[in-house]
Design a protein around this motif. Sequence first.
Motif, PDB file in Angstrom:
ATOM      1  N   ASP B  57     -17.044  -4.049  -3.598  1.00  0.00           N
ATOM      2  CA  ASP B  57     -16.433  -5.008  -2.677  1.00  0.00           C
ATOM      3  C   ASP B  57     -14.917  -5.030  -2.808  1.00  0.00           C
ATOM      4  O   ASP B  57     -14.196  -5.064  -1.811  1.00  0.00           O
ATOM      5  N   LEU B  58     -14.437  -4.989  -4.050  1.00  0.00           N
ATOM      6  CA  LEU B  58     -12.988  -4.977  -4.274  1.00  0.00           C
ATOM      7  C   LEU B  58     -12.362  -3.742  -3.627  1.00  0.00           C
ATOM      8  O   LEU B  58     -11.334  -3.839  -2.937  1.00  0.00           O
ATOM      9  N   LEU B  59     -12.998  -2.596  -3.845  1.00  0.00           N
ATOM     10  CA  LEU B  59     -12.469  -1.348  -3.289  1.00  0.00           C
ATOM     11  C   LEU B  59     -12.444  -1.407  -1.763  1.00  0.00           C
ATOM     12  O   LEU B  59     -11.468  -0.984  -1.139  1.00  0.00           O
ATOM     13  N   LEU B  60     -13.530  -1.928  -1.175  1.00  0.00           N
ATOM     14  CA  LEU B  60     -13.596  -2.004   0.285  1.00  0.00           C
ATOM     15  C   LEU B  60     -12.497  -2.923   0.823  1.00  0.00           C
ATOM     16  O   LEU B  60     -11.833  -2.611   1.811  1.00  0.00           O
ATOM     17  N   THR B  61     -12.286  -4.060   0.138  1.00  0.00           N
ATOM     18  CA  THR B  61     -11.235  -4.986   0.554  1.00  0.00           C
ATOM     19  C   THR B  61      -9.871  -4.294   0.511  1.00  0.00           C
ATOM     20  O   THR B  61      -9.094  -4.353   1.486  1.00  0.00           O
ATOM     21  N   LEU B  62      -9.587  -3.622  -0.602  1.00  0.00           N
ATOM     22  CA  LEU B  62      -8.302  -2.930  -0.731  1.00  0.00           C
ATOM     23  C   LEU B  62      -8.180  -1.831   0.324  1.00  0.00           C
ATOM     24  O   LEU B  62      -7.100  -1.618   0.892  1.00  0.00           O
ATOM     25  N   GLU B  63      -9.273  -1.157   0.582  1.00  0.00           N
ATOM     26  CA  GLU B  63      -9.276  -0.113   1.621  1.00  0.00           C
ATOM     27  C   GLU B  63      -8.896  -0.714   2.970  1.00  0.00           C
ATOM     28  O   GLU B  63      -8.130  -0.127   3.727  1.00  0.00           O
ATOM     29  N   TRP B  64      -9.414  -1.938   3.258  1.00  0.00           N
ATOM     30  CA  TRP B  64      -9.062  -2.619   4.506  1.00  0.00           C
ATOM     31  C   TRP B  64      -7.578  -2.997   4.526  1.00  0.00           C
ATOM     32  O   TRP B  64      -6.912  -2.846   5.546  1.00  0.00           O
ATOM     33  N   VAL B  65      -7.066  -3.475   3.384  1.00  0.00           N
ATOM     34  CA  VAL B  65      -5.637  -3.817   3.307  1.00  0.00           C
ATOM     35  C   VAL B  65      -4.795  -2.588   3.642  1.00  0.00           C
ATOM     36  O   VAL B  65      -3.879  -2.636   4.474  1.00  0.00           O
ATOM     37  N   VAL B  66      -5.114  -1.481   3.005  1.00  0.00           N
ATOM     38  CA  VAL B  66      -4.368  -0.242   3.244  1.00  0.00           C
ATOM     39  C   VAL B  66      -4.482   0.167   4.695  1.00  0.00           C
ATOM     40  O   VAL B  66      -3.480   0.500   5.356  1.00  0.00           O
ATOM     41  N   THR B  67      -5.698   0.144   5.225  1.00  0.00           N
ATOM     42  CA  THR B  67      -5.925   0.587   6.607  1.00  0.00           C
ATOM     43  C   THR B  67      -5.142  -0.273   7.592  1.00  0.00           C
ATOM     44  O   THR B  67      -4.514   0.253   8.522  1.00  0.00           O
ATOM     45  N   ILE B  68      -5.156  -1.594   7.380  1.00  0.00           N
ATOM     46  CA  ILE B  68      -4.437  -2.482   8.310  1.00  0.00           C
ATOM     47  C   ILE B  68      -2.925  -2.230   8.223  1.00  0.00           C
ATOM     48  O   ILE B  68      -2.250  -2.115   9.251  1.00  0.00           O
ATOM     49  N   PHE B  69      -2.417  -2.091   7.000  1.00  0.00           N
ATOM     50  CA  PHE B  69      -0.987  -1.804   6.859  1.00  0.00           C
ATOM     51  C   PHE B  69      -0.638  -0.477   7.522  1.00  0.00           C
ATOM     52  O   PHE B  69       0.347  -0.388   8.263  1.00  0.00           O
ATOM     53  N   PHE B  70      -1.443   0.550   7.276  1.00  0.00           N
ATOM     54  CA  PHE B  70      -1.190   1.869   7.865  1.00  0.00           C
ATOM     55  C   PHE B  70      -1.248   1.798   9.392  1.00  0.00           C
ATOM     56  O   PHE B  70      -0.427   2.424  10.080  1.00  0.00           O
TER      57      PHE B  70
END
Lengths: 279, 279, 279, 279
Positions: B57-70
């Motif tokens: 879950d933590l990884l998925l959340t961080l992945e979403w943060v990165v994706t939204i910023f990108f």
Amino acid sequence: MKEEIHSGWKHRLHEIIYEADTPLGKFFDIALVFLIILSVILVMLESVKEVDQNYHDLLLTLEWVVTIFFSAEYIARIVSLKKPLRYVFSFYGIIDFVSTIPLYLSYLFAGSQVLLAVRAFRLLRIFRILKLVKFLGEASQLKSALKASRAKIAVFIYVVLILSVIMGTIMYLIESDEAGFTSIPRSIYWTIVTLTTVGYGDIAPQTDLGQFIATIIMVLGYGIIAVPTGIVTVEFSRHGKNNKKERSIVHTNTQACPSCSAEGHRDNAKHCYSCGDLL
Amino acid sequence: MKEEIHSGWKHRLHEIIYEADTPLGKFFDIALVFLIILSVILVMLESVKEVDQNYHDLLLTLEWVVTIFFSAEYIARIVSLKKPLRYVFSFYGIIDFVSTIPLYLSYLFAGSQVLLAVRAFRLLRIFRILKLVKFLGEASQLKSALKASRAKIAVFIYVVLILSVIMGTIMYLIESDEAGFTSIPRSIYWTIVTLTTVGYGDIAPQTDLGQFIATIIMVLGYGIIAVPTGIVTVEFSRHGKNNKKERSIVHTNTQACPSCSAEGHRDNAKHCYSCGDLL
Amino acid sequence: MKEEIHSGWKHRLHEIIYEADTPLGKFFDIALVFLIILSVILVMLESVKEVDQNYHDLLLTLEWVVTIFFSAEYIARIVSLKKPLRYVFSFYGIIDFVSTIPLYLSYLFAGSQVLLAVRAFRLLRIFRILKLVKFLGEASQLKSALKASRAKIAVFIYVVLILSVIMGTIMYLIESDEAGFTSIPRSIYWTIVTLTTVGYGDIAPQTDLGQFIATIIMVLGYGIIAVPTGIVTVEFSRHGKNNKKERSIVHTNTQACPSCSAEGHRDNAKHCYSCGDLL
Amino acid sequence: MKEEIHSGWKHRLHEIIYEADTPLGKFFDIALVFLIILSVILVMLESVKEVDQNYHDLLLTLEWVVTIFFSAEYIARIVSLKKPLRYVFSFYGIIDFVSTIPLYLSYLFAGSQVLLAVRAFRLLRIFRILKLVKFLGEASQLKSALKASRAKIAVFIYVVLILSVIMGTIMYLIESDEAGFTSIPRSIYWTIVTLTTVGYGDIAPQTDLGQFIATIIMVLGYGIIAVPTGIVTVEFSRHGKNNKKERSIVHTNTQACPSCSAEGHRDNAKHCYSCGDLL
């Protein structure tokens, strides 16, 4: 006067430890070289199970001999210098300290043998102790050539690392777990093993596509090695030319500064080039 | 006037994204470097089974943060440029796009993680973001030297490949299936593993004749490595001499063209050297 | 006159096969390149068991196509030359012949596939067919540099071989059969595997003394690689300087001599530089 | 007079053994080359179990032939020289002696075959026997270049060894016994296997941290190889320039001094450059 104050036993101690002009100074140097090599061999032998079981007491005794000598040497070094803090926090000062304490610490903490690995660094001191001026000249030439090619080599290593990350990720997607590519970090490990032409073979591609890409990585790695070699060769040939001129001018002696223990003073120097104190 | 129209929020956005002169611009650059490295580490950690199971879950959340910023960054880049198509179809434009979409696609297609491998290419951007002008100078020097030796290296690789095909076929005829030489393509794979001195050992000759020919291939490979090294060294020494003169003349700054985002403009430049627009 | 006699169909055939100025000549060249690559891929695919079982008939048909084309080409080459024996016994002539016959021979002898390995040599022809003049220039530069360093490299390889024999014999005496050192030739094989830094790991020392000597061999091999690299680099840098001058003077064209098929004639040449016949 | 006394059978013997101007001298040289190669091949074949079992008697007979010839040659060399002690205690003299005696000693001691390893050194003599003047010139050029870079290479190897000790100790602390890191000496062995890019794979790190540090060692080793290559290349290019001048001046012949067997005399020399005796 500064000079006078220092001309007591401290001065004589400094001469013994830092210089090699007197018989006692020479004896101290040879004893130190001998004990440094002994201390490294001791660490090695203790790690060999059979040797440690049969000669444990002998090894421990020798370890105590080395530790006591190193302790005495460390204290003597501090006492004989005018500005001991410079030494204590210098590269060699820290190594000397860490090389001395593991046996003391082993009575306080388990696992303090980790510090023994630092002892190998003392081998670098042998260079300085033996006053291998000629070799030091060569070493500093190598060093300055490597320094000059630092930026180019940093670019090179950065590109190699990015390449490894990309290729490692691709190989992870192609190859299965059975072949050893269980995660991307492990695939990157394999890529570097291949790119540097080490090639353990504990992990090896097994699909046709994986072997094909491995082939590309190998040829790349085989060609890439030309880059640092080319960089260093060009720098060496440049520095070789410059150093020829310089080397004929500077004549250094084996004296060490009594304040900061800097070395490589000119033959006719009166003041330390590093701290300005009288030699 | 062109200049005026652009002097609104688009201009400020351009300054933040493409330049590092303002505090906000600097903050953006540092955040981007941090997120690019984070995004690459995320891809790596997701591939490690134990980590993925425990922290999914933590990884998925961080992945979403990165994706939204990108995503935001990608849109901002397009919006702030006068000629966005140039960027979209440039090398970096495509990499930025492909690095952004995998998470979105994962809801549409299985196996879209393949695109994550492309993300590693964004690491190249760090060079440009950090405006490592000095390193870029070194990199371009390496690049031009490698370019000059391209034809020679192509000949070299072609000869190595023909040699591999010939030697691979011979080894296939000599060695049996049990030793791992199950087909000619696999034998060629082994030949390249040997010729480049990688040497996994998963396939190794077992007959006397096979080992004899393997010996010849190794000595050949050992000698052949001298050829690219020689080529590159000579080019480096040639380019090193030329670049010395050039480097003292050109002074570049960290500005980027608002139209085409070309970089490396001269300090006193008023027009972009690439598209001619006002800077 | 010689010229006249040859100006019939033989001359046209010669033009098609050996030159690339006419549309038919170009088509012939492209077809030949295509078929050479096809013929090598066919040999590879036949060796892969799964492919051979499923597509045996297709592969055999294609093999016949290649063989018939190669046969026709070989006959055409002989017919169109004034002095065909020169071609027949030349390097390329022998390779062309051996590349053509395996399928015919397979009806007479078992095991004639061995000759298929020779087919890979035809890949070298692609260089000449594509009239890659630029690459040929680079290749001949590499060749002349390697030729000039021939004597030095011969000395080097001779010393490496003696070293391998000596070290191999020593390792045979130290290591046991279980470690893989079953005979001196095998120990020498291992020594070369180690000295060239290939390192398969199928044979590896297991005693302490053996590992110590292996360490010495590795460091030696690691250092020795500097020697051929140094030799070749120096020759390259020397030849690079010389060739610069030469290359600006000689202009060659793509014509081939109708008598002996020598290539690389000067633009204004009227006689073949090799056999003296009119071009 | 000295000259006269020596002009009997001793002089003729000297001419046969040390020079190649007479038919008998040439025959002796060819026979010696043949027997040296035979003697090395015999040692190899004796170590192959199957060959030794089937052809033991033949091998022993040939071994006796070689031993008797070598014995005769050794005695003849001593007899024909004016100052035989120089030869006896020279490098080649000792090798010739040790190559001759193993068969005699095998009746006295077991395990005297160890001396057979020395026989491989006789292969070096082939250089001198064949009077490969051209190759000797190249060899001496290589030798003097290597000599000049001796100090730099010593520094380099010393640094590599310290690095290996440090890295080996660290890896021993990280990796477990199961991975093969059973003691520090063995870890150092593994470090050198990795640093030189040999990479057997019999010992390989298995923890994540161990693999990470292994990666650093590999990249280090990959880069470090540039240093000796750079050193040797620069020396070669320097010596190549110097030798060009020298080589055009000195012309040597194939004569050997009858007193001390020194070689490489100038064409018009009357006295040996080494011992001063008349040639």
